[in-house]
Design an enzyme around this catalytic site. Structure first.
Site, short mmCIF file in Angstrom:
data_model
loop_
_atom_site.label_atom_id
_atom_site.label_comp_id
_atom_site.label_asym_id
_atom_site.label_seq_id
_atom_site.Cartn_x
_atom_site.Cartn_y
_atom_site.Cartn_z
N ARG A 1 0.86 -1.18 0.00
CA ARG A 1 0.00 0.00 0.00
C ARG A 1 0.90 1.23 0.00
NH1 ARG A 1 -2.61 -1.07 4.18
NH2 ARG A 1 -1.33 0.17 5.58
N HIS B 1 -2.19 3.91 6.11
CA HIS B 1 -3.17 2.91 6.52
C HIS B 1 -4.57 3.50 6.44
CE1 HIS B 1 -5.58 0.69 9.58
NE2 HIS B 1 -5.06 -0.32 8.94
N TYR C 1 7.35 5.11 10.30
CA TYR C 1 7.88 3.75 10.42
C TYR C 1 8.37 3.14 9.11
CZ TYR C 1 2.93 2.94 9.25
OH TYR C 1 1.69 2.99 8.66
#
Length: 366
Positions: A260, A264, A273
């Site tokens: 992706r 999110h 991250y």
């Protein structure tokens, strides 16, 4: 980052066709052009919805940027009678099932809790509780068995069920329970996992020391990994898994190995991250670019075709912008009407009290 070991691939990132001993593409040139169109339009839907959220028109949006091939391939492999249980990100599958994208925007604008008819589209309402839809799908598939809609040999009658999930959901108890039930009863369900490498802020490698598709063997049914950025391979693998389910062969776990590119959800910041180098490497595997390269290299689509698809995408974007802003505000009291099939007296009293409370503000304003 784990390698794409053993992933089924029919179209390379450079747009070159390759053969696989177990899966072949039966798609025509018209099919390929149609797949490309779906990929482009679904990406435009996603980009437009993200922009609308950033402008305050949606409360939240879960992007699918980079996962278009996994969803379109899986969605196009379905037959009309097959039933889908989605997560909250299957915008591409919803597109394939004929759900108006404005109904998706209406949900994330807070106008309703899902306004499409699951029976009409054979596409369930979005599920926000992580992994819960896998149990729903397994139970539905067991019902399909008991209705005699599996293994009859009639292609217009036999049906399969698909449960979509992400890599993070494989760590949930509900999902593992669904695997046990599906295997024990040979349920006609395909568990389609979009492994995008990151379950919000944790890498897949922290959740599982083994490739996700290999975990299916422990439950007693086959698992297969497919290049989730390859729409041809995703279509072929999902089609085979669905047919196995319809024939009475039981469940299959499909791991679509993808990435992706966006967050999110629009509340997440993946730069906390993820490394930029990782994102750049996955850009080279873009699902749309490889189909376009194949069509152009083989002379299967003209410049006029690509221009027409781009124009259609612009029209879709305009329709979504205007349509989203024109969606009516929800009636707060209507929330009480959708809790039970038959509203109990206690809830009726609460609804009436809340309606009187809201009316008191109007009286003060008058």
């Amino acid at each position: 980052m784990p390698d794409q070991d053993h992933a089924v691939q029919l179209l390379t990132p450079e747009g070159e066709r390759v053969e696989h001993p177990d899966y072949a593409s039966d798609l025509t040139d018209d099919d390929l052009r149609s797949l490309y169109r779906d990929l482009v339009l679904v990406r435009r839907l996603d980009v437009e919805a993200t922009a609308l959220q950033r402008h305050g028109e949606l409360g939240l949006w879960p992007p699918l940027l980079g996962q278009e091939a996994a969803q379109i391939g899986a969605g196009r492999a379905l037959r009309a009678q097959d039933h889908v249980f989605p997560t909250y990100r299957e915008h591409g599958v919803a597109w394939c099932r004929g759900v108006d994208p404005l109904r998706l925007l209406s949900l994330f604008r807070g106008c309703d809790q899902g306004s499409w008819d699951p029976e009409e589209h054979h596409f369930g309402l979005y599920t926000v509780v992580i992994g819960a839809q896998t149990l729903h799908a397994t139970g539905y598939a067991m019902g399909v068995q008991r209705d005699g809609l599996v293994g009859t040999g009639d292609p217009s009658r036999d049906m399969a069920v698909v449960a979509h999930l992400g890599d993070g959901a494989t760590s949930q108890g509900d999902v593992n329970e669904a695997f046990v039930f599906a295997a024990s009863y040979g349920a006609p369900v395909v568990f389609f996992c979009q492994n995008n490498q990151w379950a919000i802020s944790e890498p897949t490698t922290r959740q599982s020391t083994q490739a996700l598709y290999r975990r299916a063997a422990g439950f007693g049914f086959p698992g297969v990994r497919v290049d989730g950025n390859d729409v041809l391979a995703t279509y072929a693998v999902t089609k085979a898994a669905l047919q196995r389910a319809r024939d009475g062969g039981g469940p299959t776990f499909v791991e679509a190995f993808t990435y992706r590119m966006g967050a999110h959800t629009t509340t997440d910041d993946p730069t906390r991250y993820r490394l930029s180098g990782e994102v750049e490497r996955w850009k080279l595997r873009d699902p749309i670019a490889r189909v376009e390269a194949y069509l152009r290299r083989g002379g299967l689509a003209s410049q006029e075709f690509f221009a027409a698809v781009e124009a259609e995408a612009e029209e879709l974007g305009e329709r979504l912008r205007a349509g989203c802003r024109a969606l009516p505000d929800p009636d707060p009291v209507a929330l009480f009407d959708n809790v039970y099939g038959e509203t109990p007296a206690e809830l009726v009293g609460q609804r009436d009290d809340y309606a009187a409370y809201l009316a008191s503000f109007e009286e003060v304003g008058a």
